[in-house]
Enzyme design. Structure first.
Site, mmCIF file in Angstrom:
data_model
loop_
_atom_site.group_PDB
_atom_site.id
_atom_site.type_symbol
_atom_site.label_atom_id
_atom_site.label_comp_id
_atom_site.label_asym_id
_atom_site.label_seq_id
_atom_site.Cartn_x
_atom_site.Cartn_y
_atom_site.Cartn_z
ATOM 1 N N THR A 1 0.664 -1.694 -1.026
ATOM 2 C CA THR A 1 0.055 -0.378 -0.789
ATOM 3 C C THR A 1 -1.318 -0.594 -0.153
ATOM 4 O O THR A 1 -2.348 -0.466 -0.823
ATOM 5 C CB THR A 1 -0.079 0.420 -2.099
ATOM 6 O OG1 THR A 1 -0.619 -0.437 -3.126
ATOM 7 C CG2 THR A 1 1.260 0.962 -2.557
ATOM 8 N N CYS B 1 -6.737 -5.963 -3.679
ATOM 9 C CA CYS B 1 -7.035 -4.965 -4.713
ATOM 10 C C CYS B 1 -8.453 -4.408 -4.664
ATOM 11 O O CYS B 1 -8.651 -3.207 -4.487
ATOM 12 C CB CYS B 1 -6.772 -5.559 -6.099
ATOM 13 S SG CYS B 1 -5.030 -5.846 -6.445
ATOM 14 N N VAL C 1 2.835 -10.372 -6.268
ATOM 15 C CA VAL C 1 3.139 -9.783 -7.575
ATOM 16 C C VAL C 1 4.620 -9.930 -7.893
ATOM 17 O O VAL C 1 5.006 -10.389 -8.971
ATOM 18 C CB VAL C 1 2.740 -8.293 -7.616
ATOM 19 C CG1 VAL C 1 3.177 -7.660 -8.941
ATOM 20 C CG2 VAL C 1 1.242 -8.140 -7.433
ATOM 21 N N ASP D 1 13.773 -8.015 -0.533
ATOM 22 C CA ASP D 1 12.614 -7.967 0.363
ATOM 23 C C ASP D 1 13.118 -7.833 1.793
ATOM 24 O O ASP D 1 14.105 -8.479 2.171
ATOM 25 C CB ASP D 1 11.759 -9.225 0.226
ATOM 26 C CG ASP D 1 10.336 -9.012 0.719
ATOM 27 O OD1 ASP D 1 9.406 -9.001 -0.110
ATOM 28 O OD2 ASP D 1 10.147 -8.837 1.947
ATOM 29 N N LYS E 1 11.033 -14.618 4.009
ATOM 30 C CA LYS E 1 10.850 -14.846 2.574
ATOM 31 C C LYS E 1 12.187 -15.139 1.903
ATOM 32 O O LYS E 1 12.282 -16.029 1.054
ATOM 33 C CB LYS E 1 10.187 -13.626 1.923
ATOM 34 C CG LYS E 1 8.721 -13.450 2.252
ATOM 35 C CD LYS E 1 8.152 -12.239 1.525
ATOM 36 C CE LYS E 1 6.679 -12.053 1.843
ATOM 37 N NZ LYS E 1 6.121 -10.834 1.197
ATOM 38 N N SER F 1 -0.278 -0.691 -6.857
ATOM 39 C CA SER F 1 -1.532 0.030 -7.086
ATOM 40 C C SER F 1 -1.599 1.256 -6.176
ATOM 41 O O SER F 1 -1.351 1.160 -4.973
ATOM 42 C CB SER F 1 -2.725 -0.889 -6.800
ATOM 43 O OG SER F 1 -2.666 -2.038 -7.607
#
Length: 423
Positions: free
Chosen positions: A100, A275, A24, A43, A48, A135
């Site tokens: 999450t 998700c 995201v 991050d 990364k 989320s």
């Protein structure tokens, strides 16, 4: 009109910080940078950071060439949270897109979200706006995040602004992009919501304000609860129709010709990704705190959990251990390199426990640690498939020539992709 606290403090309205550079956060950071914003990415994963600095994208939807240009032009700079404090403090807007997940007990794991909230508390500057996109269950912003930030002594809606806007991204979807997907937004106060809308209206085609963060949080969960329930339904019907001698996909395709009152969902090996299998469990956890529960979510989750065993049972009906099972595709969905919650993971572990030898091919995942073993993707060749005792299609990647499976014995097609191969 009297200015609210902090309005004169911020001096770089074009600087945005994105915390969390995953599936995201990185596309969102790129989207801002391409539209003229100076973007700071934070991050904790140093690998990364190193790859971004080299212009080496780890997400299929993000072009390495685009990433490299933005980094070279300083439109996107990246740091770890520790080294990026000054850049964070000089940003007017901060967007939080940390993971999450659920823990081993299938309960919400808010550790990354809580850590981000403490980071904000420690480094907050007057006038900043914080937008959370991760989320989570309804009430998280008000009950978890804001109380942590309040320990700074700053007052929400006066010293700083905060809102929630659920992430909506569909990796590998070329039709609906970051810009074109409608963006639901909310704020803890009306002024907070205005601050969120002020930014997001500049980069999203459609912004949908709602009355509260709880509504926005519930919106996201409802979207994925609906998908869990409906996909679990078609998976169960697919199993039952097979026992009845009915081609369920044909029945589904026929039902889908109805132009009203019907939305088709397609069966598969189980629901994966971060998700759909996870968000409904966040809602269930929150409901249990109130002594409530959704029976429908419970049953849908149970059906999804049983799908890997159902697939292994089909394998055993075609080939006994210690035969070789060759999986085509292990990503949770087509055209991505994401293994999170992929049904391939429990399927492989179950097959190994049954005594099978397991091999796989996935054009997006060159190697994967599953259980205690590291597997490497094997080139997809006819001779390799002919040697396998069973071929199991788990992920229907678009760049695979499925004609290679024609004429093969013992093929389990969990995605119905072979029906689409020309005769």
């Amino acid at each position: 009109m009297e200015k609210e606290k902090g309005e004169e403090k911020m001096n770089d309205s074009r600087k945005i910080t994105v915390i969390g550079l995953g599936y995201v956060g990185l596309p969102l950071a790129i989207h801002f940078a391409e539209r003229g914003y100076n973007v700071v990415g934070l991050d904790k994963d140093k690998r990364k950071i190193e790859r971004i600095e080299k212009g080496d994208s780890y997400i299929p939807d993000v072009s390495s060439n685009v990433l490299k240009d933005l980094v070279q032009n300083k439109q996107l700079v990246v740091y770890t949270p520790h080294t990026g404090i000054e850049e964070f403090q000089n940003s007017e807007y901060v967007i939080v897109t940390v993971p999450t997940p659920i823990n081993k007990q299938k309960e919400p794991d808010l550790s990354a979200l809580i850590a981000a909230s403490h980071y904000i508390k420690q480094n907050l500057q007057a006038g900043q706006t914080f937008i959370f996109e991760s989320s989570t269950y309804p009430g998280t912003l008000e009950e978890v995040i804001i109380p942590i930030i309040a320990q700074s002594g700053k007052e929400v809606g006066k010293d700083y602004y905060i809102g929630y806007s659920p992430e909506r991204i569909d990796p590998a979807n070329q039709q609906y992009t970051v810009q074109t997907i409608p963006k639901v937004i909310s704020g803890q106060t009306e002024r907070c919501k205005q601050q969120v809308q002020k930014l997001y209206s500049t980069i999203f085609d459609t912004v949908v304000p709602v009355s509260s963060p709880k509504v926005a949080e519930m919106c996201k969960l409802f979207e994925n609860i609906q998908r869990l329930v409906n996909i679990s339904l078609v998976n169960e019907l697919n199993i039952l129709c097979e026992k009845l001698g009915i081609d369920f996909r044909e029945a589904l395709e026929a039902a889908a010709t109805k132009p009203f009152g019907f939305t088709p969902y397609w069966p598969g090996p189980g629901i994966g990704g971060h998700c759909i299998p996870v968000d409904p469990l966040y809602f269930q956890w929150k409901a249990r705190q109130l002594g409530q529960s959704s029976q429908l979510i419970e049953v849908a989750h149970m059906i999804n959990e049983k799908m890997p065993q159902q697939i292994v049972t089909q394998v055993k009906e075609l080939s006994a251990p210690p035969g070789t099972v060759f999986l085509i595709g292990i990503a949770y969905k087509k055209d991505v390199n994401d293994l999170r919650e992929s049904p391939a993971l429990p399927i492989i572990e179950l097959l190994v426990n049954e005594g099978y030898k397991v091999q796989y091919h996935d054009p997006y995942i060159s190697s994967a640690k599953i259980g205690d073993k590291i597997y490497d993707s094997i080139p997809l060749k006819k001779k390799t498939l002919e040697k396998a005792d069973c071929i199991l299609i788990v992920t229907d990647h678009s760049n695979i020539d499925w004609n290679i499976c024609k004429g093969m014995k013992h093929v389990i097609d969990t995605r119905g992709v072979l029906k689409k191969v020309s005769a």
